[in-house]
Structure formats: C-alpha cells, structure tokens
Design an enzyme around this catalytic site. Structure first.
Site, PDB file in Angstrom:
ATOM      1  N   ASP A 138       7.944 -27.122 -26.461  1.00  0.00           N
ATOM      2  CA  ASP A 138       6.752 -26.519 -27.042  1.00  0.00           C
ATOM      3  C   ASP A 138       7.115 -25.131 -27.574  1.00  0.00           C
ATOM      4  O   ASP A 138       8.199 -24.623 -27.313  1.00  0.00           O
ATOM      5  CB  ASP A 138       5.618 -26.416 -26.019  1.00  0.00           C
ATOM      6  N   ASP A 193       5.854 -21.213 -27.693  1.00  0.00           N
ATOM      7  CA  ASP A 193       4.949 -20.213 -27.143  1.00  0.00           C
ATOM      8  C   ASP A 193       5.018 -18.961 -27.998  1.00  0.00           C
ATOM      9  O   ASP A 193       6.081 -18.567 -28.478  1.00  0.00           O
ATOM     10  CB  ASP A 193       5.340 -19.884 -25.699  1.00  0.00           C
ATOM     11  N   ASP A 229      10.832 -14.395 -16.549  1.00  0.00           N
ATOM     12  CA  ASP A 229      11.624 -14.776 -15.388  1.00  0.00           C
ATOM     13  C   ASP A 229      13.136 -14.615 -15.606  1.00  0.00           C
ATOM     14  O   ASP A 229      13.779 -13.816 -14.936  1.00  0.00           O
ATOM     15  CB  ASP A 229      11.257 -16.188 -14.885  1.00  0.00           C
TER      16      ASP A 229
HETATM   17  P1  ATP Z   1      10.083 -25.336 -21.049  1.00  0.00           P
HETATM   18  O1  ATP Z   1       8.830 -25.214 -21.889  1.00  0.00           O
HETATM   19  O2  ATP Z   1      11.226 -25.949 -21.714  1.00  0.00           O
HETATM   20  O3  ATP Z   1       9.815 -25.894 -19.695  1.00  0.00           O
HETATM   21  P2  ATP Z   1       9.912 -22.469 -21.106  1.00  0.00           P
HETATM   22  O4  ATP Z   1      10.931 -21.424 -20.823  1.00  0.00           O
HETATM   23  O5  ATP Z   1       9.293 -22.470 -22.465  1.00  0.00           O
HETATM   24  O6  ATP Z   1      10.574 -23.842 -20.767  1.00  0.00           O
HETATM   25  P3  ATP Z   1       7.229 -22.205 -20.166  1.00  0.00           P
HETATM   26  O7  ATP Z   1       6.683 -22.606 -18.840  1.00  0.00           O
HETATM   27  O8  ATP Z   1       6.770 -22.899 -21.383  1.00  0.00           O
HETATM   28  O9  ATP Z   1       8.805 -22.320 -20.010  1.00  0.00           O
HETATM   29  O10 ATP Z   1       6.990 -20.645 -20.293  1.00  0.00           O
HETATM   30  C1  ATP Z   1       7.236 -19.918 -21.483  1.00  0.00           C
HETATM   31  C2  ATP Z   1       7.858 -18.580 -21.174  1.00  0.00           C
HETATM   32  O11 ATP Z   1       6.990 -17.813 -20.327  1.00  0.00           O
HETATM   33  C3  ATP Z   1       9.166 -18.647 -20.411  1.00  0.00           C
HETATM   34  O12 ATP Z   1      10.250 -18.815 -21.260  1.00  0.00           O
HETATM   35  C4  ATP Z   1       9.189 -17.317 -19.697  1.00  0.00           C
HETATM   36  O13 ATP Z   1       9.605 -16.294 -20.568  1.00  0.00           O
HETATM   37  C5  ATP Z   1       7.739 -17.094 -19.360  1.00  0.00           C
HETATM   38  N1  ATP Z   1       7.408 -17.599 -18.020  1.00  0.00           N
HETATM   39  C6  ATP Z   1       6.938 -18.833 -17.714  1.00  0.00           C
HETATM   40  N2  ATP Z   1       6.719 -18.968 -16.407  1.00  0.00           N
HETATM   41  C7  ATP Z   1       7.068 -17.815 -15.840  1.00  0.00           C
HETATM   42  C8  ATP Z   1       7.061 -17.321 -14.511  1.00  0.00           C
HETATM   43  N3  ATP Z   1       6.678 -18.091 -13.490  1.00  0.00           N
HETATM   44  N4  ATP Z   1       7.482 -16.044 -14.309  1.00  0.00           N
HETATM   45  C9  ATP Z   1       7.862 -15.267 -15.341  1.00  0.00           C
HETATM   46  N5  ATP Z   1       7.904 -15.675 -16.598  1.00  0.00           N
HETATM   47  C10 ATP Z   1       7.506 -16.926 -16.873  1.00  0.00           C
HETATM   48 MG    MG Z   2       7.738 -23.627 -23.157  1.00  0.00          MG
END
Ligand code: ATP
Ligand code: MG
Length: 438
Positions: free
Chosen positions: A49, A51, A129
């Site tokens: 996705d 963001d 994170d």
């Molecule tokens: P994927 O969507 O592939 O699972 P992602 O890194 O995009 O991985 P998301 O859950 O979509 O993960 O979150 C988007 C972004 O928000 C992350 O890349 C991170 O920068 C931030 N983020 C998400 N969850 C957390 C958390 N628990 N603590 C700190 N930052 C977070």
């Molecule tokens: Mg994501």
C-alpha cells in the site's frame, strides 16, 4: 537524494496516491510518500500500500477531500477512499508534550495509548519504527529523504530501530512483531541491538488489544511468509503471548502431532498464497487450535464425565474464548471454524447416506483438508479414515454409492449388511477417533 540519485519513478506509484499527494501539494501543504511504499520501491518490490504524510492536520485534510474519513484514536489518521482502495494520510507526529492527556498518553508500562502531537518532518522521522521505514519521497521535487541512515541500512539489509530499542518496544510492543515480519519479508538481518531486548520484552505483547493483534496476525501469516515468521516468532519467544494454548502443546511434545500440524498449516498457507488461491482465517485457526481443542476436550471428559461429543462441544467454546483473549477472531471466522471442527467427528461415520450429506456441507472442503492434515500428523487409524474419504471424494457417483454402502473406513469389521444397523445411541458415545487419542 535528488531525483536522479534514485530509481523511483511516478509510474510505480498508484494513481490514487499521486492524486492525494498532488492535491495536498497544490493546496500549499507538504506531502510525502512515506514508509513501506518508498522502502519497497527502492528494493524493487511491489508495495502493499502507499502511505502519505503531510503537515496538514486531519481537519485540514478533510476539507480537501470529499472522500475523506477520519479514523483512529490512538493515532488519528485520514483515510481517502477510492472505492476499495484507501490511501492513508497521516499528519507529521511531534514529540510528546508533557502532561497533555488529550493529545498524548502512556500507560504505567510506557505503552503509548495516544499519540496525537503534531510536529514537522524531522520529528516525524524520529517517531517511525525502523530506519528503513523512515524514508520520504517528496512530491515537490521527487527527491527522497532518509533519516537515521535508512538508505544505508536498506543497502546493507539491516533492520534497525530508531532510538533506544527498549524504550521503543515499551512504547509499542507490536514493533517486536514488526521486526520479525520485516526481517522475513525483506530478507534483512535484525541489528543485534534491535534484537537483544525482544526476548525479555516479548510478554508485553499480552497487553495489546486483541483486535489490533488480529490485524497483525493476518499480516504475519497471510502474506506468503508464514513458515518463516513462525520460526522467527518462536525463536524470539513472540509466539507464546499470541497463541499460548498452541505453544503449551508444542512444549509438551516438541516433535508431536501439534508441531507437525503447525508446520504443515504454514507450509500450505504459503503455497496457496504463492498460487493466488484464497486462504481463510477460519481454516487457519481451526487447524492451529485442533490439538489444544483435543486436549481440552479430554480434560473436560475426565473431569465431568460428559460424553466425548459433549466434552468436545464444551471444549470448542473454551478454546475459542481463551484464544480470543489475545487475538480477537471475528465471528464470521470463528463460526465456520466450529463447523470445521464438528465435521471432524462426523467423518468417523460415513455409512449409507451420511457421507453424501457431508459432501454437501458448505464447510466440507475445509474440513476434509483438515482431516488429511490430521492424518499426516498422526498416521494410524486416522490415516485409514482419511484414505477412505480420499477415495470417496475422488470417486464417481456409482463408485461412491458402493463405497458408502460398503465399509466405514478403517474401523469397519462388519461388512455384513444385516449387521450394519446399530442402535442410534452409540453414535455419540463410541469410537475414539477424534485425533489425539489414536
Ligand atoms: P507494510 O505495509 O509492507 O506492512 P509498512 O512499513 O508500510 O509495511 P505500515 O503498517 O503500512 O507498514 O505503516 C506505514 C509506516 O508507518 C511504516 O513504514 C512506519 O514508518 C510507520 N509505522 C507503522 N507502524 C508503526 C509503529 N508501530 N511504530 C512506529 N512507526 C510505525
Ligand atoms: Mg504500508
């Protein structure tokens, strides 16, 4: 990194995400693609996705988009909805202002209950994170900003938490699961300092709301890396707080049927995802919890003297209730999981019309798959039962009639037709074929 210093082009970004980025930018706000989207594009992977992050507040975002919904308490966000596609837009997070409970709040263990202090991009990066998730693609000039050495870590395939790992895990224990998931998904090594506190802090996962845990479990086990994630989760003691009943079985008998079942479930789930076949949490949880269910049913039968069938019934309720304390399985999946379980008992009796009736049950296929897995895990009589069903499923109508009128799987001694009809009552009390007891 300026535009000519990296490989990301707008063609790789979804049209909806671009629409959101440009609308924000053209309205005078900063707008970045952030996190996993940027990370995965740089790695040559297809992002799950996209963001977006901006300096516009949720209310300001809402004014710009008719299709905007504000969501979240712990973490207020805007969702821009394009049919089934949703672009998540966050406002830059800032440092926590002391004492203002309406915007920021932690519990006694240091867990963030609310995180709605807004800030600028530099502060936002510190709140992310992992360094590889603190990557920002600027729609203004198509450059990429990397914080804490994110691009460097990406190149070296190192997963490193931003800030002090202990503190960051205490703020949000789910980050421990995310560490394992990203390490597996991206083929990265967890930096030693990021890895060190995980085992001691793993029990903190027990305090995470069960609804959030359910979402995490889907990401861990339904994205094609279930086997790998299971291994890592067990290695880091992260499996137990999520599936205490299953872990208890594994501890009891590390090479027993429960372990074989677990391994096979993960393997099959990954294989189905790879082939683009559907997977359902109902089947997944039914299989994972099958041996805990057996063991609970046996205990109940011993303690209460209930019939095997009634004890099994009571155990289904117990096991689901206990599991739902850590992971809230939605009812639309726990109800069919019960069906899959109950059908296991009905597989033991297949004479006459029963087998044909079972075949028509909406959960037959899933239940049959579980039967085959149980047979693989246990062998013995169960393997005979399974192979009878396998024949029955593969047969044409005429052969099926013959099979159904003939023997009842491996347990048949009486093929004589006038001995075929037994008193009905024995249906609930005899036999012991429900798996673990064989
Ligand atoms: P994927 O969507 O592939 O699972 P992602 O890194 O995009 O991985 P998301 O859950 O979509 O993960 O979150 C988007 C972004 O928000 C992350 O890349 C991170 O920068 C931030 N983020 C998400 N969850 C957390 C958390 N628990 N603590 C700190 N930052 C977070
Ligand atoms: Mg994501």
């Amino acid at each position: 990194m300026p535009r000519d210093g990296h490989t990301i082009s707008r063609k790789q970004i979804s049209a909806n995400a671009l629409k959101v980025l440009y609308r924000l930018h053209n309205s005078g706000y900063q707008a970045y693609l952030v996190g996993g989207g940027v990370r995965d594009l740089l790695l040559g992977l297809e992002p799950k996705d996209f963001d977006v992050v901006t300096n516009a507040t949720p209310e300001e975002i809402k004014k710009l988009f008719r299709n905007c919904r504000l969501v979240g308490r712990r973490f207020r966000l805007a969702h821009i909805v394009f049919g089934r596609d949703v672009i998540e837009v966050a406002t830059f997070r800032g440092h926590h202002a002391d004492g203002n409970e309406t915007t920021s709040k932690t519990n006694a263990a240091g867990r963030l209950l609310r995180d709605n202090v807004y800030g600028d991009i530099d502060q936002d990066a510190e709140r992310r994170d992992f360094t590889v998730n603190a990557l920002y693609y600027d729609i203004k000039d198509y450059s990429i900003r990397s914080y804490g050495g994110g691009v460097h870590d990406l190149q070296n395939r190192v997963l490193r938490l931003i800030g002090d790992p202990q503190t960051r895990y205490r703020e949000d224990p789910v980050r421990m699961l995310r560490a394992v998931r990203f390490a597996g998904k991206l083929g990265m090594k967890i930096d030693p300092q990021t890895a060190a506190p995980i085992k001691p802090l793993a029990p903190l996962l027990k305090d995470i709301p069960a609804a959030r845990m359910y979402e995490e479990v889907l990401k861990l086990f339904f994205a094609g890396k279930a086997g790998q994630n299971l291994r890592l989760m067990r290695e880091y003691h992260l499996f137990e707080p999520l599936f205490p009943l299953v872990e208890a079985q594994l501890k009891d008998s590390p090479k027993g049927p429960a372990m074989r079942m677990l391994t096979e479930v993960m393997h099959n789930t990954d294989a189905r995802i790879l082939e683009d076949k559907p997977v359902t949490p109902a089947y997944f949880f039914a299989a994972l919890l099958w041996y805990p269910l057996q063991s609970r049913a046996q205990d109940i039968a011993l303690e209460s003297g209930l019939t095997r069938y009634d004890a099994f019934y009571a155990a289904m309720g117990d096991v689901l209730e206990q599991q739902c304390q850590s992971i809230s399985i939605p009812r639309r999946f726990s109800t069919p999981a019960r069906d899959i379980w109950q059908l296991q008992l009905r597989f033991e009796r297949s004479k006459g019309g029963r087998a044909f009736k079972l075949l028509e049950h909406p959960k037959f296929r899933a239940a049959y798959d579980l039967l085959l897995m149980r047979a693989n895990a246990e062998g013995g009589n169960l393997a005979k039962q399974a192979s009878w069903w396998q024949q029955f499923v593969d047969a044409d109508d005429e052969q099926r009639k013959q099979l159904a009128s003939g023997s009842n799987q491996g347990t048949s001694r009486n093929r004589n037709s006038n001995q075929r009809r037994r008193p009905r009552r024995r249906k609930v009390s005899d036999g012991d074929g429900a798996g673990a007891s064989e």
